[in-house]
Design a protein around this motif. Structure first.
Motif, PDB file in Angstrom:
ATOM      1  N   VAL A  30       0.840  -1.204   0.000  1.00 27.63           N
ATOM      2  CA  VAL A  30       0.000   0.000   0.000  1.00 27.63           C
ATOM      3  C   VAL A  30       0.872   1.250   0.000  1.00 27.63           C
ATOM      4  CG1 VAL A  30      -1.627   1.360   1.381  1.00 27.63           C
ATOM      5  CG2 VAL A  30      -2.046  -1.082   1.002  1.00 27.63           C
ATOM      6  N   LYS A  31       1.942   1.210   0.757  1.00 26.24           N
ATOM      7  CA  LYS A  31       2.871   2.342   0.809  1.00 26.24           C
ATOM      8  C   LYS A  31       3.502   2.600  -0.551  1.00 26.24           C
ATOM      9  CE  LYS A  31       6.648   4.190   3.641  1.00 26.24           C
ATOM     10  NZ  LYS A  31       7.576   3.919   4.771  1.00 26.24           N
ATOM     11  N   GLU A  32       3.607   1.551  -1.380  1.00 25.18           N
ATOM     12  CA  GLU A  32       4.160   1.690  -2.722  1.00 25.18           C
ATOM     13  C   GLU A  32       3.093   2.010  -3.766  1.00 25.18           C
ATOM     14  OE1 GLU A  32       7.345   1.751  -3.350  1.00 25.18           O
ATOM     15  OE2 GLU A  32       7.878   1.302  -1.258  1.00 25.18           O
ATOM     16  N   GLY A  33       1.860   2.235  -3.310  1.00 24.87           N
ATOM     17  CA  GLY A  33       0.804   2.648  -4.221  1.00 24.87           C
ATOM     18  C   GLY A  33      -0.071   1.529  -4.752  1.00 24.87           C
ATOM     19  N   PHE A  34       0.112   0.322  -4.255  1.00 23.41           N
ATOM     20  CA  PHE A  34      -0.709  -0.803  -4.698  1.00 23.41           C
ATOM     21  C   PHE A  34      -2.089  -0.754  -4.051  1.00 23.41           C
ATOM     22  CE2 PHE A  34       3.401  -2.390  -5.827  1.00 23.41           C
ATOM     23  CZ  PHE A  34       3.230  -3.414  -6.735  1.00 23.41           C
ATOM     24  N   THR A  35      -3.083  -1.213  -4.785  1.00 27.26           N
ATOM     25  CA  THR A  35      -4.377  -1.562  -4.217  1.00 27.26           C
ATOM     26  C   THR A  35      -4.313  -3.051  -3.897  1.00 27.26           C
ATOM     27  OG1 THR A  35      -5.527   0.098  -5.513  1.00 27.26           O
ATOM     28  CG2 THR A  35      -6.863  -1.691  -4.610  1.00 27.26           C
ATOM     29  N   VAL A  36      -4.531  -3.406  -2.625  1.00 30.76           N
ATOM     30  CA  VAL A  36      -4.267  -4.773  -2.172  1.00 30.76           C
ATOM     31  C   VAL A  36      -5.547  -5.462  -1.725  1.00 30.76           C
ATOM     32  CG1 VAL A  36      -2.995  -6.193  -0.512  1.00 30.76           C
ATOM     33  CG2 VAL A  36      -1.948  -4.105  -1.430  1.00 30.76           C
ATOM     34  N   ARG A  37      -5.705  -6.702  -2.165  1.00 34.74           N
ATOM     35  CA  ARG A  37      -6.749  -7.581  -1.643  1.00 34.74           C
ATOM     36  C   ARG A  37      -6.052  -8.684  -0.860  1.00 34.74           C
ATOM     37  NH1 ARG A  37     -11.283 -11.145  -5.037  1.00 34.74           N
ATOM     38  NH2 ARG A  37     -12.219 -12.155  -3.191  1.00 34.74           N
ATOM     39  N   ARG A  38      -6.439  -8.867   0.383  1.00 37.46           N
ATOM     40  CA  ARG A  38      -5.802  -9.854   1.258  1.00 37.46           C
ATOM     41  C   ARG A  38      -6.866 -10.839   1.712  1.00 37.46           C
ATOM     42  NH1 ARG A  38      -4.645 -10.181   6.769  1.00 37.46           N
ATOM     43  NH2 ARG A  38      -5.733  -8.218   7.101  1.00 37.46           N
ATOM     44  N   GLU A  39      -6.670 -12.139   1.396  1.00 35.86           N
ATOM     45  CA  GLU A  39      -7.692 -13.145   1.660  1.00 35.86           C
ATOM     46  C   GLU A  39      -7.088 -14.366   2.344  1.00 35.86           C
ATOM     47  OE1 GLU A  39     -10.905 -12.993   1.111  1.00 35.86           O
ATOM     48  OE2 GLU A  39     -11.078 -11.209  -0.165  1.00 35.86           O
ATOM     49  N   GLU A  40      -7.812 -14.912   3.320  1.00 37.06           N
ATOM     50  CA  GLU A  40      -7.395 -16.160   3.953  1.00 37.06           C
ATOM     51  C   GLU A  40      -7.836 -17.337   3.097  1.00 37.06           C
ATOM     52  OE1 GLU A  40      -7.689 -18.556   8.235  1.00 37.06           O
ATOM     53  OE2 GLU A  40      -8.942 -16.789   7.872  1.00 37.06           O
ATOM     54  N   GLY A  41      -6.954 -18.329   2.920  1.00 35.04           N
ATOM     55  CA  GLY A  41      -7.299 -19.540   2.186  1.00 35.04           C
ATOM     56  C   GLY A  41      -7.015 -19.432   0.704  1.00 35.04           C
ATOM     57  N   THR A  42      -7.329 -20.526   0.004  1.00 39.12           N
ATOM     58  CA  THR A  42      -7.043 -20.614  -1.435  1.00 39.12           C
ATOM     59  C   THR A  42      -8.267 -20.392  -2.306  1.00 39.12           C
ATOM     60  OG1 THR A  42      -7.403 -23.012  -1.407  1.00 39.12           O
ATOM     61  CG2 THR A  42      -5.144 -22.235  -1.050  1.00 39.12           C
ATOM     62  N   ARG A  43      -9.448 -20.278  -1.706  1.00 42.75           N
ATOM     63  CA  ARG A  43     -10.668 -20.173  -2.522  1.00 42.75           C
ATOM     64  C   ARG A  43     -10.664 -18.970  -3.444  1.00 42.75           C
ATOM     65  NH1 ARG A  43     -15.543 -20.950   1.666  1.00 42.75           N
ATOM     66  NH2 ARG A  43     -14.096 -19.688   2.910  1.00 42.75           N
ATOM     67  N   VAL A  44      -9.982 -17.905  -3.030  1.00 45.10           N
ATOM     68  CA  VAL A  44      -9.924 -16.708  -3.854  1.00 45.10           C
ATOM     69  C   VAL A  44      -9.298 -17.001  -5.221  1.00 45.10           C
ATOM     70  CG1 VAL A  44      -7.680 -15.974  -2.942  1.00 45.10           C
ATOM     71  CG2 VAL A  44      -9.257 -14.269  -3.864  1.00 45.10           C
ATOM     72  N   LEU A  45      -8.484 -18.052  -5.307  1.00 47.63           N
ATOM     73  CA  LEU A  45      -7.838 -18.383  -6.574  1.00 47.63           C
ATOM     74  C   LEU A  45      -8.836 -18.898  -7.611  1.00 47.63           C
ATOM     75  CD1 LEU A  45      -4.626 -20.170  -5.215  1.00 47.63           C
ATOM     76  CD2 LEU A  45      -4.923 -17.750  -5.832  1.00 47.63           C
ATOM     77  N   ALA A  46     -10.005 -19.300  -7.162  1.00 51.57           N
ATOM     78  CA  ALA A  46     -11.030 -19.786  -8.087  1.00 51.57           C
ATOM     79  C   ALA A  46     -12.128 -18.756  -8.308  1.00 51.57           C
ATOM     80  CB  ALA A  46     -11.641 -21.090  -7.569  1.00 51.57           C
ATOM     81  N   GLU A  47     -11.972 -17.579  -7.711  1.00 50.71           N
ATOM     82  CA  GLU A  47     -13.000 -16.541  -7.822  1.00 50.71           C
ATOM     83  C   GLU A  47     -12.539 -15.453  -8.787  1.00 50.71           C
ATOM     84  OE1 GLU A  47     -13.555 -15.043  -3.918  1.00 50.71           O
ATOM     85  OE2 GLU A  47     -14.258 -16.949  -3.084  1.00 50.71           O
ATOM     86  N   GLY A  48     -13.283 -15.240  -9.855  1.00 49.26           N
ATOM     87  CA  GLY A  48     -12.973 -14.130 -10.746  1.00 49.26           C
ATOM     88  C   GLY A  48     -11.714 -14.354 -11.565  1.00 49.26           C
ATOM     89  N   ASP A  49     -11.240 -13.286 -12.172  1.00 46.25           N
ATOM     90  CA  ASP A  49     -10.126 -13.335 -13.105  1.00 46.25           C
ATOM     91  C   ASP A  49      -8.842 -12.880 -12.409  1.00 46.25           C
ATOM     92  OD1 ASP A  49      -8.426 -13.291 -15.227  1.00 46.25           O
ATOM     93  OD2 ASP A  49      -9.476 -11.739 -16.357  1.00 46.25           O
ATOM     94  N   LEU A  50      -7.926 -13.814 -12.144  1.00 48.22           N
ATOM     95  CA  LEU A  50      -6.678 -13.469 -11.481  1.00 48.22           C
ATOM     96  C   LEU A  50      -5.778 -12.617 -12.362  1.00 48.22           C
ATOM     97  CD1 LEU A  50      -5.735 -16.844  -9.713  1.00 48.22           C
ATOM     98  CD2 LEU A  50      -6.909 -14.842  -8.735  1.00 48.22           C
ATOM     99  N   ASN A  51      -6.054 -12.597 -13.661  1.00 45.78           N
ATOM    100  CA  ASN A  51      -5.279 -11.757 -14.570  1.00 45.78           C
ATOM    101  C   ASN A  51      -5.479 -10.271 -14.289  1.00 45.78           C
ATOM    102  OD1 ASN A  51      -4.047 -13.733 -16.595  1.00 45.78           O
ATOM    103  ND2 ASN A  51      -6.195 -14.338 -16.607  1.00 45.78           N
ATOM    104  N   LEU A  52      -6.483  -9.923 -13.490  1.00 47.00           N
ATOM    105  CA  LEU A  52      -6.719  -8.526 -13.145  1.00 47.00           C
ATOM    106  C   LEU A  52      -5.676  -8.007 -12.164  1.00 47.00           C
ATOM    107  CD1 LEU A  52     -10.611  -8.612 -12.742  1.00 47.00           C
ATOM    108  CD2 LEU A  52      -9.287  -7.792 -14.701  1.00 47.00           C
ATOM    109  N   PHE A  53      -4.950  -8.933 -11.501  1.00 47.90           N
ATOM    110  CA  PHE A  53      -3.921  -8.523 -10.539  1.00 47.90           C
ATOM    111  C   PHE A  53      -2.574  -8.370 -11.246  1.00 47.90           C
ATOM    112  CE2 PHE A  53      -7.066 -10.743  -7.892  1.00 47.90           C
ATOM    113  CZ  PHE A  53      -7.304  -9.758  -6.944  1.00 47.90           C
ATOM    114  N   ASP A  54      -1.804  -7.390 -10.805  1.00 57.81           N
ATOM    115  CA  ASP A  54      -0.449  -7.210 -11.317  1.00 57.81           C
ATOM    116  C   ASP A  54       0.562  -8.040 -10.541  1.00 57.81           C
ATOM    117  OD1 ASP A  54      -1.007  -5.104 -13.309  1.00 57.81           O
ATOM    118  OD2 ASP A  54      -1.608  -3.951 -11.541  1.00 57.81           O
ATOM    119  N   LEU A  55       0.190  -8.431  -9.323  1.00 56.89           N
ATOM    120  CA  LEU A  55       1.090  -9.192  -8.461  1.00 56.89           C
ATOM    121  C   LEU A  55       0.278 -10.108  -7.570  1.00 56.89           C
ATOM    122  CD1 LEU A  55       3.994  -9.610  -7.202  1.00 56.89           C
ATOM    123  CD2 LEU A  55       3.382  -7.781  -5.590  1.00 56.89           C
ATOM    124  N   ILE A  56       0.758 -11.354  -7.400  1.00 57.22           N
ATOM    125  CA  ILE A  56       0.165 -12.281  -6.443  1.00 57.22           C
ATOM    126  C   ILE A  56       1.253 -12.706  -5.471  1.00 57.22           C
ATOM    127  CG2 ILE A  56      -0.927 -14.535  -6.090  1.00 57.22           C
ATOM    128  CD1 ILE A  56      -2.270 -14.207  -8.808  1.00 57.22           C
TER     129      ILE A  56
END
Length: 215
Positions: A30-56
């Motif tokens: 966040v300090k470097e200007g990123f918008t961050v989504r932080r999620e517990e578990g692996t289910r987020v990997l099956a939700e939506g398009d991961l290509n929308l993130f610049d970094l995982i």
């Protein structure tokens, strides 16, 4: 400052303090200007398009992952989403998944002696991720890893054999980067627990590495 987006998924073995470390990484990005989504578990990997993130950033040790979740993660990285992380949170995330390990560039296998004092040597001082940092002493688990010989190694450590005599003089990668598909992948084996972020060299190498890996 960037307008980049990052996903941190955390969990697994609690000895690595995944929730606390995920909060540290979130604040760092966040300090470097990123918008961050932080999620517990692996289910987020099956939700939506991961290509929308610049970094995982994986922050998870010794867990099982569903086939679809892993396929989505690998596809996003192949497509250009950066991957970056540290210690067992990225280097021992999915122990039963060679396809994940192929993408990371290595896999943890041992840390002889557990918490020990060792030296980190910078071997590519002209690389922006480590430039100006110099060799330093470190106290933590000294990771012995199985690694892809094609990775670009930025820092190494030498084993003294005190706890596993057959490893004496083995030079092991500590920090590396490489390409996977269209993406940049960064890894540092430093960072067993959250207090290690107080070591300036560890924190700065990771900060620079994550920024480098981001699309």
């Amino acid at each position: 400052m960037s307008n980049k987006t990052a996903l941190i998924f955390w969990g697994g073995w609690q000895g690595h303090e995944p929730e606390t470390c995920s909060q540290v990484i979130e604040k760092m990005l966040v300090k470097e200007g990123f918008t961050v989504r932080r999620e517990e578990g692996t289910r987020v990997l099956a939700e939506g398009d991961l290509n929308l993130f610049d970094l995982i950033v994986p922050l998870m040790t010794q867990v099982q992952v569903e086939k679809e979740e892993l396929q989505n993660l690998i596809a996003a990285v192949e497509g250009g989403t950066g991957l970056g992380g540290f210690h067992g949170a990225m280097g021992d995330t999915f122990r039963m998944e060679p396809a994940y390990q192929f993408m990371v560039g290595g896999q943890w296998v041992a840390h002889p002696g557990n918490i020990v004092d060792y030296r980190v040597e910078i071997v590519k001082p002209d690389d922006p991720v480590v430039t100006g940092i110099g060799d330093f002493d470190y106290r933590s688990e000294q990771y012995f890893m199985h690694v892809d010989p094609s990775i670009k190694v930025l820092a190494t450590t030498a084993f003294d054999g005190a706890h596993a005599p057959w490893t004496r003089d083995t030079v092991m990668p500590v920090v590396w980067k490489h390409r996977y598909g269209a993406a940049r992948v960064f890894y540092s084996s430093l960072g067993h627990v959250a207090t290690e972020f107080e070591v300036p060299q560890m924190r700065e190498i990771l900060r620079r590495g994550l920024i480098w890996a981001a699309r």
